[in-house]
Design a protein around this motif. Structure first.
Motif, PDB file in Angstrom:
ATOM      1  N   PRO A 383       0.758  -5.786  12.440  1.00  0.00           N
ATOM      2  CA  PRO A 383      -0.519  -5.312  11.627  1.00  0.00           C
ATOM      3  C   PRO A 383      -1.764  -6.078  11.852  1.00  0.00           C
ATOM      4  N   VAL A 384      -1.652  -7.306  11.789  1.00  0.00           N
ATOM      5  CA  VAL A 384      -2.686  -8.196  11.924  1.00  0.00           C
ATOM      6  C   VAL A 384      -3.430  -8.181  13.061  1.00  0.00           C
ATOM      7  N   PHE A 385      -2.816  -8.135  14.291  1.00  0.00           N
ATOM      8  CA  PHE A 385      -3.214  -8.048  15.536  1.00  0.00           C
ATOM      9  C   PHE A 385      -3.913  -6.514  15.471  1.00  0.00           C
ATOM     10  N   SER A 386      -3.370  -5.452  14.956  1.00  0.00           N
ATOM     11  CA  SER A 386      -3.880  -4.252  15.267  1.00  0.00           C
ATOM     12  C   SER A 386      -5.268  -4.301  14.263  1.00  0.00           C
ATOM     13  N   LEU A 387      -5.086  -4.866  13.321  1.00  0.00           N
ATOM     14  CA  LEU A 387      -6.369  -4.789  12.459  1.00  0.00           C
ATOM     15  C   LEU A 387      -7.643  -5.639  13.006  1.00  0.00           C
ATOM     16  N   LEU A 388      -7.394  -6.775  13.789  1.00  0.00           N
ATOM     17  CA  LEU A 388      -8.450  -7.427  14.366  1.00  0.00           C
ATOM     18  C   LEU A 388      -8.906  -6.356  15.774  1.00  0.00           C
ATOM     19  N   PHE A 389      -7.803  -6.075  16.313  1.00  0.00           N
ATOM     20  CA  PHE A 389      -8.323  -5.291  17.496  1.00  0.00           C
ATOM     21  C   PHE A 389      -8.901  -3.890  17.169  1.00  0.00           C
ATOM     22  N   GLY A 390      -8.759  -3.487  16.089  1.00  0.00           N
ATOM     23  CA  GLY A 390      -9.564  -2.417  15.541  1.00  0.00           C
ATOM     24  C   GLY A 390     -11.125  -2.986  15.183  1.00  0.00           C
ATOM     25  N   ILE A 391     -11.162  -3.763  14.547  1.00  0.00           N
ATOM     26  CA  ILE A 391     -12.476  -4.426  14.101  1.00  0.00           C
ATOM     27  C   ILE A 391     -13.352  -4.797  15.357  1.00  0.00           C
ATOM     28  N   VAL A 392     -12.802  -5.510  16.403  1.00  0.00           N
ATOM     29  CA  VAL A 392     -13.379  -5.662  17.512  1.00  0.00           C
ATOM     30  C   VAL A 392     -13.752  -4.402  18.275  1.00  0.00           C
ATOM     31  N   ALA A 393     -12.880  -3.503  18.308  1.00  0.00           N
ATOM     32  CA  ALA A 393     -13.167  -2.251  19.309  1.00  0.00           C
ATOM     33  C   ALA A 393     -14.492  -1.535  18.441  1.00  0.00           C
ATOM     34  N   LEU A 394     -14.424  -1.545  17.214  1.00  0.00           N
ATOM     35  CA  LEU A 394     -15.465  -0.853  16.563  1.00  0.00           C
ATOM     36  C   LEU A 394     -16.570  -1.605  16.768  1.00  0.00           C
ATOM     37  N   SER A 395     -16.509  -2.748  16.675  1.00  0.00           N
ATOM     38  CA  SER A 395     -17.944  -3.666  17.219  1.00  0.00           C
ATOM     39  C   SER A 395     -18.528  -3.220  18.343  1.00  0.00           C
ATOM     40  N   SER A 396     -17.385  -2.966  19.417  1.00  0.00           N
ATOM     41  CA  SER A 396     -18.058  -2.760  20.845  1.00  0.00           C
ATOM     42  C   SER A 396     -18.427  -1.230  20.828  1.00  0.00           C
ATOM     43  N   ILE A 397     -17.693  -0.488  19.830  1.00  0.00           N
ATOM     44  CA  ILE A 397     -18.189   1.116  20.005  1.00  0.00           C
ATOM     45  C   ILE A 397     -19.799   1.185  19.308  1.00  0.00           C
ATOM     46  N   GLY A 398     -20.240   0.130  18.567  1.00  0.00           N
ATOM     47  CA  GLY A 398     -21.403  -0.023  17.973  1.00  0.00           C
ATOM     48  C   GLY A 398     -21.468   0.431  16.448  1.00  0.00           C
ATOM     49  N   LEU A 399     -20.570   0.235  16.167  1.00  0.00           N
ATOM     50  CA  LEU A 399     -20.548   0.717  14.557  1.00  0.00           C
ATOM     51  C   LEU A 399     -21.369  -0.085  13.805  1.00  0.00           C
ATOM     52  N   PRO A 400     -22.424   0.690  13.023  1.00  0.00           N
ATOM     53  CA  PRO A 400     -23.263  -0.110  12.339  1.00  0.00           C
ATOM     54  C   PRO A 400     -22.453  -0.865  11.146  1.00  0.00           C
ATOM     55  N   GLY A 401     -23.416  -2.053  11.082  1.00  0.00           N
ATOM     56  CA  GLY A 401     -22.647  -3.033   9.791  1.00  0.00           C
ATOM     57  C   GLY A 401     -21.839  -4.357  10.857  1.00  0.00           C
ATOM     58  N   LEU A 402     -21.624  -3.859  12.097  1.00  0.00           N
ATOM     59  CA  LEU A 402     -20.982  -4.828  13.022  1.00  0.00           C
ATOM     60  C   LEU A 402     -22.000  -5.149  14.005  1.00  0.00           C
ATOM     61  N   ASN A 403     -21.850  -6.323  14.715  1.00  0.00           N
ATOM     62  CA  ASN A 403     -22.716  -6.704  15.573  1.00  0.00           C
ATOM     63  C   ASN A 403     -23.467  -5.668  16.648  1.00  0.00           C
ATOM     64  N   GLY A 404     -22.313  -5.216  17.224  1.00  0.00           N
ATOM     65  CA  GLY A 404     -22.812  -4.296  18.764  1.00  0.00           C
ATOM     66  C   GLY A 404     -23.898  -3.327  18.206  1.00  0.00           C
ATOM     67  N   PHE A 405     -24.081  -2.648  16.993  1.00  0.00           N
ATOM     68  CA  PHE A 405     -25.023  -1.655  16.649  1.00  0.00           C
ATOM     69  C   PHE A 405     -26.339  -2.191  16.817  1.00  0.00           C
ATOM     70  N   VAL A 406     -26.436  -3.487  16.196  1.00  0.00           N
ATOM     71  CA  VAL A 406     -27.861  -3.961  15.992  1.00  0.00           C
ATOM     72  C   VAL A 406     -28.649  -3.936  17.483  1.00  0.00           C
ATOM     73  N   GLY A 407     -27.922  -4.576  18.453  1.00  0.00           N
ATOM     74  CA  GLY A 407     -28.536  -4.710  19.622  1.00  0.00           C
ATOM     75  C   GLY A 407     -28.711  -3.532  20.488  1.00  0.00           C
ATOM     76  N   GLU A 408     -27.660  -2.730  20.424  1.00  0.00           N
ATOM     77  CA  GLU A 408     -27.936  -1.264  21.131  1.00  0.00           C
ATOM     78  C   GLU A 408     -29.014  -0.363  20.473  1.00  0.00           C
ATOM     79  N   PHE A 409     -28.994  -0.485  19.174  1.00  0.00           N
ATOM     80  CA  PHE A 409     -29.963   0.109  18.260  1.00  0.00           C
ATOM     81  C   PHE A 409     -31.622  -0.199  18.856  1.00  0.00           C
ATOM     82  N   LEU A 410     -31.323  -1.476  18.628  1.00  0.00           N
ATOM     83  CA  LEU A 410     -33.012  -1.848  19.063  1.00  0.00           C
ATOM     84  C   LEU A 410     -33.322  -1.566  20.503  1.00  0.00           C
TER      85      LEU A 410
END
Lengths: 518, 677
Positions: A383-410
């Motif tokens: 579960p811990v691995f999966s949680l982290l994998f999920g967070i990282v994947a979502l950041s890569s997807i560009g979910l706002p609130g995580l880092n990927g969004f800010v750059g892509e949005f701008l």
């Protein structure tokens, strides 16, 4: 903090120490017993990181100029000097590198079982090369570091890589060399042209930048040579095919550094050299349109090809092609927002793709396969691995609130006003990114836990959590409060836009329309 | 100096400085967020601590509701003329841009705040009973709390990017909760589909933001509303584009044609999730978005017509599918799609308050219907579980006669059924009537609205029919569950039935928040008056002509008659013949089959879009371009060429270093000279 740094003369020595320390560290590492190697490497990289943190306060964020500069003649007869300096963009790249290095050592802890001394010596050498690329302000020196970085990476892939490592290493080497040799020619030609005009032969960045107009008719060719070298490094479609192979074969730390830092050298090169040196060529409709098209193709093509990869590492590799497409779009749209966004994507991609490769590596250490189809339903057992994998994947997807969004949005927001059609197509990348990552997530983490071998998977160890935690923190922090970083890179972005658009033109683009007459 | 431009632009558009409880509105978000963190930690470390999970999970919701109520009381006492902005921190900054992480408290966001935390609290309490036995109990509440936090960010955000955090965040939670039982591939598929289809809509929101930024240099709602009217021409290309792209987001999030297909699949999640996310709150976010940007939509009559048209079409189309579904949750899912269509018909007509009104009443009766169906499924599941039977616990053909075993659930669901069917004076009657009347009224000047009105009326007939069919198949007639299983059927525990009672009451009298003038008792038009400051500007641009007098009474009479006819037909036709159990039932044929298979839309999308795209990516792009063209011909081809050249080159190999250096230098100099000339 600033006062403390000044009291120890930090600004005077820090860049030289950052360059020298890893190389000095190689000595005890090679002399010590093999089982000590990783501890020494960890110590060196940690010291390197701690030292580098002070740069955050040293680099002022108003002028956007190169700072902490120093220059010592190296080969005086040819006008070559050891000259370094740093601005907002390189600051972020240096910090990203020094942050990732200790994590890479920790991440390699059990993965590298043979020739440990050699491996960690290569990692340390690589640091010097990478930081050198980002801080060199003499073009010849820059070229030297560019090549220095290449060799350890070649060995890391070629010796400690997977089954097909030699093919991958050679492909990596040749692709990069092909570009960088042309770049060397271009650097020499530029220096000579400038020398012919000014009478001084020098490779100094500022000198060349001020007089690059001397290249005249040569400019398109020189730009082309620079651009090719950087385009391969980014990589821009269609020069990207070395990347999946190199990633798949490289050991975890190799993949992490390749994606997080080495690719950024290409985009950094465009921002620092290729475009500011030859703005009239870069801003010509032909070049701009070509680059925009390649950027957009990279975004969509990378995402679509990533979607159908059976190998996790290849999937992440193609996702890099897609993300770096956003960076290129931002650079070529050349508005302050788009360039700031591009640099944010460079940082954000470094964190999230680095983290993704670490996680994939952790999975590989347990099951010795990267085939997506070998997994399924493992969220139940790890579960811990999966949680982290999920967070990282979502950041890569560009979910706002995580880092990927800010750059892509701008990037997208800044580009839309000048190139609405390209940007519109590029925006579809957010759909495809979700498609390939969610599909992969489903096939790895979700579905039925139907493979015997996966039932006994162990969750992340303390060491592995230590690797991931700084990255996760960075991902959340940059997503919610990116302002300090955005402010650091803003002046440099502004300067870049001015150089492309030729001063006042830049201002027209960022001024708002007339207030409605009410 | 150029860097003066770095300073943020001054705010345009009126706003009120936050005072009193409004300053603390962020607590409504913070409480559920803390709940998420605590329950998340418990899920990883102590999943068996279910009591702690229940207390934290529902406690934070009640606390958030308390915050919402306090803010509401403050606003009622001192209604602000302009929205109250609560700035928390500076989020994204660039030249001329300073996007604040800020919340906007005004009459509209408070309505949403109350609905989300109020209905949310009830559903959380219900979940304590419904999910208690599940191994993933802590994880469930962690997700549910996180959802509420994001939903509140969505309705409180003072600008589009902050709204977008909530917008995508609720999509994420929806994804996580649909795939909650991820061990079953179908559930994981459904979750992924929901996220992806929503992303198509999100693309629209993004592009709308870009357009707005380049037109008015702001993404703040108050500033947009202030600048756009003076900047863009009414019904010009740009304002139409902006609103259409925004609406694309609404179509995704609120499951309208053509992006509705994810919502029926979303029923794979636990039933309280369907009640909270896929009926009462998240799916109404699209309606909220239009109401929030009502000025933009009112400035684009063309878009408004599209909105109303899509809404009416969706209302009718989804209702028709609902006629032939057997899964109790699928009926309710298509019903939700259909009711959301009504809301879009309302806001597309310019009746923004009517849209919000229906959003609120629908939250009451649809949450009740879903939770009630949850109780039914709970009972059915237990019965089958006790006898180790593998029949479908959600198929209405396996139910029947449950009235005897679950009288409370039956009575409460009947209230909701009458409410959604539009029987006076239940809540749904007033809100639906207001929408249809507004559409009819606009039809006097714009003929196409008469068509929309007709579609809405036809959908109302179907609604009454399929809801009564659901009630009859589930609760009336003889029981078909099975002789042994029957003994295990029983009413749900009070922790589940309690929330149903509250929702039943609200469904019954919810219309009181906006009674029409013709109703003998008052107060009248409360919601109209409450939301007036928010929609006034839009209403001036796109006034709604409500029918009066005889026309009004004729419309009401028609609507009530239609509801009655639908209810009676649904009751009589369903029970006219004995219903075979799912096991024994013959397959549907003819048009019934087309309806049962939902017009084959999923299959069509799959065949036309999904499969070709994957195949194209694999065969053409990856194998063809990447491996074939670039690597095969390009890289390895040039390697072959290099080998050939190398063979020639090897003839030149003398082994003498000096020779090489000379050759290299000649070459380099020649190259440079050629280039230099």
């Amino acid at each position: 903090m600033t006062a403390f740094l000044a009291s120890i003369g930090y600004n005077g020595w820090i860049l030289h120490v950052l360059l020298a320390l890893p190389l000095i560290g190689v000595v005890p590492l090679v002399l010590a017993p093999a089982e000590r190697a990783k501890r020494i490497a960890l110590a060196v990289t940690l010291v390197e990181f701690i030292l580098s943190v002070g740069l955050w306060w040293s680099v002022e964020t108003i002028s956007g100029t190169l700072q902490l500069t120093s220059s010592t003649p190296w080969i005086a007869a040819w006008g070559i000097s050891y000259a370094v300096g740093i601005d907002g963009i390189s600051l972020m790249m240096v910090l990203l590198t020094t942050l990732l290095m200790p994590l890479c050592v920790l991440g390699s802890w059990n993965y590298i079982g043979q020739k440990e001394r050699g491996y960690y010596a290569m990692l340390l050498t690589l640091i010097t090369g990478v930081i050198g690329v980002f801080v060199a302000t003499d073009l010849f020196l820059f070229y030297v570091f560019w090549e220095v970085m290449l060799i350890p990476m070649y060995f890391i892939i070629g010796i400690w890589g997977g089954k097909n490592r030699l093919y991958a290493a050679i492909k990596f080497f040749i692709f990069t060399m092909a570009g960088s040799l042309l770049m060397l020619v271009a650097i020499l030609a530029l220096a000579w042209s400038v020398a012919a005009k000014t009478g001084t032969l020098s490779f100094d960045y500022t000198h060349l930048l001020a007089n690059a107009g001397a290249a005249k008719a040569l400019a398109p060719w020189l730009f082309g040579a620079f651009a090719l070298a950087f385009a391969i490094k980014v990589p821009i479609f269609p020069f990207h095919t070395w990347l999946p192979d190199a990633h798949v074969e490289a050991p975890t730390a190799g993949s992490v550094l390749l994606a997080a830092v080495l690719l950024k050298m290409g985009t950094y090169g465009f921002l620092r050299f290729a475009v500011p040196f030859f703005p009239s060529v870069a801003a010509s409709p032909f070049v701009t349109n070509l680059m925009l098209v390649l950027a957009v193709v990279g975004i969509v093509y990378g995402a679509l090809v990533a979607m159908v990869q059976p190998d996790i590492k290849k999937l992440v590799a193609y996702s890099s092609v897609s993300h770096l497409g956003f960076v290129m779009l931002g650079i070529w749209a050349a508005t302050v927002q788009s360039v700031q966004g591009a640099i944010m994507v460079m940082i954000g991609h470094g964190l999230s793709t680095g983290a993704l490769f670490f996680l994939v590596g952790m999975l590989y250490e347990r099951r010795h396969t990267r085939e997506i189809s070998a997994y399924g339903g493992i969220a139940k057992v790890v579960p811990v691995f999966s949680l982290l994998f999920g967070i990282v994947a979502l950041s890569s997807i560009g979910l706002p609130g995580l880092n990927g969004f800010v750059g892509e949005f701008l990037v997208l927001l800044g580009s839309f006003g000048v190139h609405p059609v390209s940007t519109g197509i590029a925006t579809t990348g957010v759909i495809f990114a979700a498609a390939y990552l969610l599909w992969a997530m489903q096939r790895i983490l979700f579905n039925k836990l139907d493979k015997r071998e996966n039932e006994a998977l162990t969750d992340l160890s303390g060491r592995e959590l230590a690797v991931m935690l700084p990255l996760i923190l960075g991902i959340v922090w940059l997503g919610l409060y990116p302002k300090p970083v955005l402010l650091k890179i803003q002046p440099a972005a502004f300067k870049y836009v001015e150089s492309v658009r030729g001063g006042p033109a830049a201002l027209d683009l960022v001024q708002r329309p007339q207030e409605p007459g009410r | 100096m150029t860097f003066s431009l770095l300073a943020a632009l001054p705010q345009v558009g009126e706003m009120t400085v936050a005072t009193g409880a409004a300053r603390w509105v962020w607590l409504a978000v913070a409480f559920p967020l803390v709940g998420f963190l605590v329950n998340g930690a418990l899920a990883l470390k102590r999943p068996e601590a279910k009591t702690a999970v229940s207390v934290v999970g529902t406690g934070v919701l009640l606390a958030a509701f308390a915050v919402a109520a306090t803010v509401f009381v403050q606003l009622r006492g001192h209604p602000p003329d302009a929205p109250i902005i609560v700035s928390l921190w500076s989020w994204i900054v660039s030249t001329g841009m300073d996007i604040q992480f800020a919340f906007q408290v005004d009459q509209l966001s408070v309505v949403m705040l109350l609905v989300v935390t109020g209905v949310g609290s009830l559903i959380h309490i219900f979940s304590v009973g419904y999910m208690r036995a599940d191994a993933g109990y802590a994880r469930y509440f962690a997700y549910l709390n996180l959802f509420v936090a994001f939903m509140l960010v969505l309705v409180l955000g003072s600008n589009l990017p902050v709204l977008f955090i909530g917008w995508e965040g609720v999509g994420l939670c929806s994804y996580l909760l649909i795939s909650f039982w991820y061990g079953d591939k179908a559930n994981a598929d459904a979750g992924k589909k929901a996220f992806l289809v929503n992303r198509i809509g999100d693309l629209g929101v993004l592009i709308a933001m870009f357009l707005l930024w380049w037109q008015v240099r702001s993404l703040e709602f108050v500033t947009i509303a202030a600048r756009v009217p003076g900047t863009l021409p009414v019904d010009g290309g740009i304002i139409i584009a902006i609103t259409l792209f925004l609406f694309l987001g609404c179509v995704g999030k609120s499951a309208q044609i053509p992006l509705y297909t994810w919502l029926p699949d979303a029923m794979a999640g636990p039933t309280p999730v369907s009640a909270l996310i896929h009926a009462a709150t998240m799916v109404t976010a699209g309606v909220y978005l239009v109401a929030r940007n009502s000025v933009l939509f009112a400035m684009a009559p063309t878009t408004s017509m599209v909105v109303a048209g899509i809404g009416a079409l969706t209302a009718l189309f989804a209702a028709s599918i609902g006629l032939r579904q057997y899964d109790i949750k699928k009926v309710l899912a298509y019903s939700t799609v259909s009711q959301l269509g009504y809301m879009f018909l309302a806001v597309g007509t310019g009746a923004y308050v009517a849209g919000v009104f229906h959003l609120v009443t629908h939250a009451f009766f649809k949450a009740l219907l879903f939770l009630g169906s949850g109780s039914v499924i709970h009972a059915m599941h237990h019965a089958y579980h006790a006898t180790h039977s593998h029949e479908d616990a959600q198929d209405m053909r396996n139910m029947g006669g449950l009235r005897k075993y679950m009288p409370w659930t039956f009575g409460l669901m009947l209230i909701a059924t009458l409410a959604i069917a539009g029987v006076a004076p239940l809540s749904g009657f007033f809100s639906k009537d207001e929408i249809l009347a507004a559409a009819f009224g606009r039809g006097e000047t714009h003929k196409i609205w008469l068509l929309f009105w007709g579609m809405g009326l036809a959908a109302a007939l179907m609604t009454a029919y399929y809801m009564m069919r659901l009630m009859a198949m589930t609760f009336l007639g003889d029981n078909r569950t099975g002789a042994k299983e029957r003994e295990h059927l029983h009413e749900a525990p009070w922790i589940m039935t309690g929330p149903l009672v509250v929702l039943g009451l609200l469904s019954l009298i919810g219309g009181v928040i906006n009674l029409p003038a013709f109703f003998p008792a008052g107060p009248h038009h409360v919601l109209d008056g409450w939301l007036e400051p928010v929609v006034a500007a839009a209403s001036r641009l796109m006034p709604v002509a409500m029918p009066h007098g005889a026309t009004e009474w004729a419309l009401i009479g028609g609507a009530v008659t239609i509801a009655a006819v639908g209810l009676v037909l649904g009751w009589k036709l369903t029970l006219a013949n004995p219903i075979p159990t799912a096991h024994d039932a013959p397959e549907d044929t003819g048009f019934a089959r087309v309806l049962f298979r939902k017009y084959y839309v999923d299959e069509i999308y799959d065949a036309l879009i999904v499969r070709p795209l994957v195949a194209f990516s694999r065969v053409v792009l990856w194998k063809g371009v990447d491996q074939g063209l670039i690597d095969g011909v390009g890289a390895n081809g040039s390697a072959g060429l290099a080998r050939a050249l190398g063979w020639i080159g090897s003839r030149l190999q003398t082994g003498q270093l000096g020779f090489y250096v000379v050759v290299f230098l000649i070459g380099a100099v020649w190259l440079l000279r050629t280039v230099a000339q």
